[in-house]
Design a protein around this motif. Structure first.
Motif, mmCIF file in Angstrom:
data_model
loop_
_atom_site.group_PDB
_atom_site.id
_atom_site.type_symbol
_atom_site.label_atom_id
_atom_site.label_comp_id
_atom_site.label_asym_id
_atom_site.label_seq_id
_atom_site.Cartn_x
_atom_site.Cartn_y
_atom_site.Cartn_z
ATOM 1 N N ASN A 1 0.794 -1.221 0.000
ATOM 2 C CA ASN A 1 0.000 0.000 0.000
ATOM 3 C C ASN A 1 0.827 1.271 0.000
ATOM 4 O OD1 ASN A 1 -2.670 -0.033 -0.254
ATOM 5 N ND2 ASN A 1 -3.072 -0.704 1.821
ATOM 6 N N ARG B 1 3.415 1.826 1.275
ATOM 7 C CA ARG B 1 4.191 2.015 2.498
ATOM 8 C C ARG B 1 5.410 1.131 2.389
ATOM 9 N NH1 ARG B 1 2.173 0.181 8.152
ATOM 10 N NH2 ARG B 1 4.030 0.843 9.239
ATOM 11 N N TRP C 1 11.913 -3.010 7.317
ATOM 12 C CA TRP C 1 13.077 -3.881 7.472
ATOM 13 C C TRP C 1 14.053 -3.592 6.345
ATOM 14 C CZ3 TRP C 1 8.212 -6.709 7.284
ATOM 15 C CH2 TRP C 1 7.671 -6.892 8.547
ATOM 16 N N ALA D 1 7.904 -14.224 5.454
ATOM 17 C CA ALA D 1 6.543 -14.749 5.382
ATOM 18 C C ALA D 1 5.590 -13.669 4.891
ATOM 19 C CB ALA D 1 6.102 -15.260 6.746
ATOM 20 N N PHE D 2 5.774 -12.452 5.400
ATOM 21 C CA PHE D 2 4.893 -11.364 4.978
ATOM 22 C C PHE D 2 5.281 -10.843 3.607
ATOM 23 C CE2 PHE D 2 2.463 -9.367 8.721
ATOM 24 C CZ PHE D 2 2.020 -10.610 9.109
ATOM 25 N N GLU E 1 4.098 -13.066 0.681
ATOM 26 C CA GLU E 1 2.662 -12.930 0.437
ATOM 27 C C GLU E 1 2.370 -11.685 -0.400
ATOM 28 O OE1 GLU E 1 0.341 -15.017 1.309
ATOM 29 O OE2 GLU E 1 -1.337 -13.780 0.627
ATOM 30 N N TYR F 1 -6.500 -18.330 4.534
ATOM 31 C CA TYR F 1 -6.154 -17.137 3.769
ATOM 32 C C TYR F 1 -4.793 -16.542 4.100
ATOM 33 C CZ TYR F 1 -10.959 -17.078 2.154
ATOM 34 O OH TYR F 1 -12.136 -17.420 1.561
ATOM 35 N N PRO G 1 -0.637 -16.223 5.094
ATOM 36 C CA PRO G 1 0.598 -16.922 4.751
ATOM 37 C C PRO G 1 0.902 -18.001 5.790
ATOM 38 C CG PRO G 1 0.998 -14.573 5.140
ATOM 39 C CD PRO G 1 -0.449 -14.798 5.279
ATOM 40 N N GLN H 1 3.459 -19.004 7.370
ATOM 41 C CA GLN H 1 4.298 -18.740 8.533
ATOM 42 C C GLN H 1 3.926 -17.468 9.273
ATOM 43 O OE1 GLN H 1 8.518 -19.454 8.095
ATOM 44 N NE2 GLN H 1 8.046 -20.600 6.269
ATOM 45 N N ALA H 2 2.739 -16.953 9.017
ATOM 46 C CA ALA H 2 2.281 -15.794 9.792
ATOM 47 C C ALA H 2 2.036 -16.242 11.223
ATOM 48 C CB ALA H 2 1.006 -15.245 9.193
ATOM 49 N N PHE I 1 -2.272 -13.228 13.942
ATOM 50 C CA PHE I 1 -2.686 -12.775 12.616
ATOM 51 C C PHE I 1 -3.759 -13.684 12.044
ATOM 52 C CE2 PHE I 1 -2.424 -12.534 8.024
ATOM 53 C CZ PHE I 1 -2.495 -11.176 7.821
ATOM 54 N N ARG J 1 6.249 -7.652 13.204
ATOM 55 C CA ARG J 1 5.352 -7.727 12.061
ATOM 56 C C ARG J 1 4.007 -7.049 12.299
ATOM 57 N NH1 ARG J 1 5.439 -13.878 10.424
ATOM 58 N NH2 ARG J 1 5.980 -14.155 12.576
ATOM 59 N N TYR K 1 2.717 -4.292 10.102
ATOM 60 C CA TYR K 1 2.194 -4.488 8.748
ATOM 61 C C TYR K 1 0.921 -5.316 8.725
ATOM 62 C CZ TYR K 1 6.220 -2.070 7.546
ATOM 63 O OH TYR K 1 7.129 -1.069 7.489
ATOM 64 N N TYR K 2 0.343 -5.559 9.882
ATOM 65 C CA TYR K 2 -0.916 -6.304 9.919
ATOM 66 C C TYR K 2 -1.966 -5.638 9.040
ATOM 67 C CZ TYR K 2 -0.188 -9.811 13.579
ATOM 68 O OH TYR K 2 0.197 -10.907 14.301
ATOM 69 N N GLU L 1 -1.765 -3.636 6.483
ATOM 70 C CA GLU L 1 -1.502 -3.760 5.052
ATOM 71 C C GLU L 1 -1.806 -5.181 4.573
ATOM 72 O OE1 GLU L 1 0.380 -1.769 6.804
ATOM 73 O OE2 GLU L 1 0.236 0.083 5.643
ATOM 74 N N MET L 2 -1.415 -6.152 5.415
ATOM 75 C CA MET L 2 -1.649 -7.532 5.019
ATOM 76 C C MET L 2 -3.147 -7.839 4.984
ATOM 77 S SD MET L 2 1.173 -8.921 4.347
ATOM 78 C CE MET L 2 0.923 -10.671 4.388
ATOM 79 N N GLN M 1 -5.519 -5.775 4.353
ATOM 80 C CA GLN M 1 -6.091 -5.129 3.196
ATOM 81 C C GLN M 1 -5.807 -5.927 1.930
ATOM 82 O OE1 GLN M 1 -4.853 -1.146 3.494
ATOM 83 N NE2 GLN M 1 -6.880 -0.338 3.121
ATOM 84 N N LYS M 2 -4.541 -6.368 1.831
ATOM 85 C CA LYS M 2 -4.139 -7.114 0.643
ATOM 86 C C LYS M 2 -4.903 -8.431 0.541
ATOM 87 C CE LYS M 2 -0.828 -8.694 -2.402
ATOM 88 N NZ LYS M 2 -1.154 -10.057 -2.467
ATOM 89 N N ILE M 3 -4.905 -9.174 1.655
ATOM 90 C CA ILE M 3 -5.530 -10.498 1.611
ATOM 91 C C ILE M 3 -7.033 -10.385 1.397
ATOM 92 C CG2 ILE M 3 -6.000 -12.553 2.981
ATOM 93 C CD1 ILE M 3 -3.237 -12.197 4.208
ATOM 94 N N ASP N 1 -7.684 -9.416 -2.213
ATOM 95 C CA ASP N 1 -7.416 -10.531 -3.125
ATOM 96 C C ASP N 1 -8.553 -11.539 -3.133
ATOM 97 O OD1 ASP N 1 -5.098 -9.461 -3.814
ATOM 98 O OD2 ASP N 1 -3.779 -10.921 -2.859
#
Lengths: 328, 370
Positions: A236, A238, A242, A276-277, A280, B45, B47, B49-50, B54, B83, B86-87, B89-90, B92-94, B97
């Motif tokens: 997004n 952003r 990392w 992992a993130f 995806e 839905y 990843p 290894q999340a 999450f 992490r 970025y929850y 963003e993830m 929103q993306k997932i 999709d």
């Protein structure tokens, strides 16, 4: 911390630096830095299965594979010297962080290996240059009583710090010299620096790919530049905070735009939270455009299984290539 | 367009957050309570290894969206090293999709929250907004009082289940109370209500502290009802971190205070300094420091919980044995993931509590030889 306080440290005159994780990310010559202070640097040997097994007893079971191997390097070094230097990289540019495990690495090693040894460390945060300079000063003071040497060492670090800075790609350390040997096409290999450089960690994938006749471009050849890493679709708009997340995303983006690169391989490790993130985020984008192979490795990865997957991937690439040739 | 908002569950905290959002003028869709189905949706839905939080929260959100929500409230996040930043963003993306078109609203103590709420409700004044936040804060404090009292009294209760029933009753009452003037009276009622539970103070009870990843400390689904299980086994439980602390934890002002003034967190950081010198993300430094604080307060042991592949807590978990031997405090580090079986988990907890009980009350220990 004080000058000359640590007698044992001064006596040994040899400092060991493990060949793992942060070793691969910097071009800064710690050898020269410690030489100014009057110490000799000893790197551990290249990773091998024995290295890994020696360190494995100290590691928590849920650490990732690179950290486990890093323990092995520390143990191997402890046979030669009693002083280990682990730089504590927290950030490589302003507003970014390294992986939490890398940030906590010196403390992790110090508190988990049940063996007497000296661990010297310095927090390196390249976003805050004064803070880093002060930390280097403290480090140098620990090692020498001579103010001139300390001054020279800190100045040396200051001047050569550019080698660590994000603008210069770490291209000099790219493995192998094979350029334009292959005739099957160009593949982009994406991953953290240690994943690309340590043949134990990546199980020699890079050499194998060359044997199959591919030319390689690794993500290390792309800069970790702050300004250029705009991620239009991913995350997004952003940026990931990392350091190597940025590098990986930027590399993937450039590889997708590069018409010469025919396929992308992503090397990651089981338990790597960042990857992992990240995966995806970019997986779908790659799969829409180019052949993509994602390899999740750990200490149990079997060679045969890996070979099968790489072979399948290369067959696919070659066949695709052939088709295109016929069509053209 | 009618704005319908949903948000992930975290234990029973929906009681408080539902109120906050409905007072701000949203129509709130509370997702069904977290269940195996939620987790299955999340696993499908997200990843592979999340981390577990999450997966669970994503499952919650999808269940909420299927009930008709079109805005998603994300509590906390966007800052920090791990992490969690970025929850959103993830999500929103997932969600995009998979065909769920939703908007994201960050629920946090920042100006951003006010700006976004204002976009949905242009008539809302700042005064009203601040009042809502204040009421929400009061409710949060009361909620935590209920939770803490029930944890403290459960090992002593004579009729099994009294505490749980009392907790449920007050939670229902708290959910129905919306005017702030009633809250003070409710607080008194709660204190009295819990005092009226008949207890047996002569029992051999051990005191354990809970440290670790924040979500696992409050969510009872992911820890397989650990609180109740331990309470019934004679364990007095205390959390290191409250939701209210987490909620304001990302404020710059608070971090500044913690760094320079003798607050509780400052003490924690100082104690942890020998093991973790700087923040490495998540609550790793707090986990180590709070474990030592628990020891100093006279607790008998510490349970350290973290989800599998949580980057900062893995470091804390590796350092925990050293802290344990340095300070002489038993620490049980447990890594949770979606495959953790209830029986295996409870066996580990039982073994741990039995060990501590036998150490603390040697006379009453059962002699297994006979």
């Amino acid at each position: 911390m004080g000058n000359g306080k640590n007698n044992q440290l001064l006596a040994s005159k040899v400092i060991g630096i493990p060949r793992g994780l942060s070793y691969y990310l910097d071009n800064f010559s710690w050898e020269a830095f410690f030489e100014i202070l009057g110490y000799r640097v000893e790197y551990s040997e290249d990773s091998s299965v024995e290295t890994f097994e020696a360190g494995n007893q100290f590691v928590g079971s849920d650490q990732c594979f690179p950290v486990k191997v890093y323990y092995g390097h520390v143990i191997a070094l402890l046979k030669k010297t009693t002083t280990i230097f682990i730089p504590q990289y927290t950030s490589l540019e302003e507003g970014t962080y390294c992986c939490p495990k890398v940030i906590g690495l010196p403390q992790l090693i110090k508190n988990t290996i049940r063996q007497e040894f000296n661990l010297i460390t310095a927090e390196i945060d390249l976003g805050r240059s004064n803070f880093t300079r002060f930390n280097m000063l403290l480090l140098a003071r620990q090692l020498s009583w001579n103010p001139f040497r300390i001054f020279r060492a800190v100045t040396y670090f200051d001047q050569n710090r550019k080698g660590l800075s994000p603008e210069i790609p770490a291209a000099e350390k790219v493995v192998g010299d094979g350029q334009n040997q292959g005739n099957n096409g160009l593949i982009g290999v994406v991953g953290h620096p240690y994943a690309l450089q340590d043949p134990l960690l990546n199980m020699g994938i890079l050499n194998r790919l060359r044997e199959y006749g591919f030319d390689l471009v690794t993500s290390e050849q792309y800069p970790r530049s702050g300004a250029q890493t705009n991620c239009p679709v991913y995350f997004n708009r952003r940026k990931p905070h990392w350091d190597f997340g940025r590098n990986i995303l930027y590399a993937v983006q450039s590889m997708l735009q590069d018409k010469n690169i025919q396929g992308i391989i992503f090397i990651t490790f089981f338990g790597c939270g960042i990857d992992a993130f990240l995966e995806e985020i970019f997986k779908d984008h790659i799969c829409d455009q180019k052949p993509y192979l994602s390899l999740t490795l750990d200490e149990h990865s079997g060679e045969a299984g890996l070979m099968t997957r790489i072979e399948a991937f290369s067959d696919m690439m070659i066949r695709k290539e052939g088709k295109n040739r016929n069509a053209g | 367009m009618q704005v319908k908002i949903t948000f992930p569950h975290a234990g029973e905290y929906y009681v408080v957050f539902k109120d906050l959002l409905s007072n701000l003028g949203y129509e709130v869709v509370v997702p069904p309570p977290t269940s195996q189905k939620t987790l299955d949706i999340g696993i499908k839905y997200s990843p592979a290894q999340a981390c577990l939080p999450f997966k669970i929260t994503l499952g919650n959100l999808i269940e909420g969206i299927e009930k008709g929500a079109n805005v998603v409230g994300m509590i906390g996040g966007k800052t920090g090293i791990c992490r969690l930043a970025y929850y959103s963003e993830m999500y929103q993306k997932i969600l995009a999709d998979n065909g769920y078109q939703v908007e994201l609203l960050a629920v946090k103590v920042k100006k951003e929250f006010w700006v976004n709420v204002r976009k949905h409700h242009p008539t809302l004044t700042l005064r009203q907004f601040m009042k809502t936040i204040r009421d929400f804060w009061q409710k949060l404090i009361i909620f935590e009082l209920i939770r803490e009292r029930s944890l403290e009294l459960r090992p002593y209760e004579i009729n099994k289940g009294d505490c749980t029933r009392m907790k449920q009753r007050f939670l229902r009452e708290l959910e129905q109370t919306s005017e702030s003037s009633r809250l003070k009276a409710l607080k008194q009622e709660i204190i009295k209500g819990f005092d009226s539970i008949s207890i047996d103070t002569k029992r051999n009870v051990i005191k354990l502290g809970l440290v670790g990843e924040f979500f696992l400390l409050i969510d009872q689904f992911s820890t397989l009802n650990m609180e109740e299980f331990l309470g019934n086994n004679g364990v007095f439980l205390k959390h290191s971190l409250r939701f209210s602390e987490f909620f304001v934890g990302s404020l710059k002002q608070k971090r500044f205070l913690d760094n320079y003034l003798p607050t509780h967190n400052n003490k924690v950081y100082k104690l942890a300094k020998k093991y973790i010198t700087r923040p490495i993300g998540g609550h790793a430094r707090e986990s180590i420091g709070e474990a030592i604080v628990f020891k100093q307060k006279g607790y008998d042991g510490v349970i350290h919980l973290y989800p599998f592949s949580c980057m900062p807590e893995v470091v804390a978990g590796s350092i925990a044995p050293k802290v344990s031997s340095d300070w002489g405090i038993p620490i049980l580090s447990i890594c949770m993931d979606e495959h953790t079986g209830q029986a295996g988990f409870q066996t580990r907890l039982e073994a741990f509590t039995d060990m501590i009980k036998r150490k603390k009350y040697p006379s009453t220990a059962v002699d297994y030889k006979n």
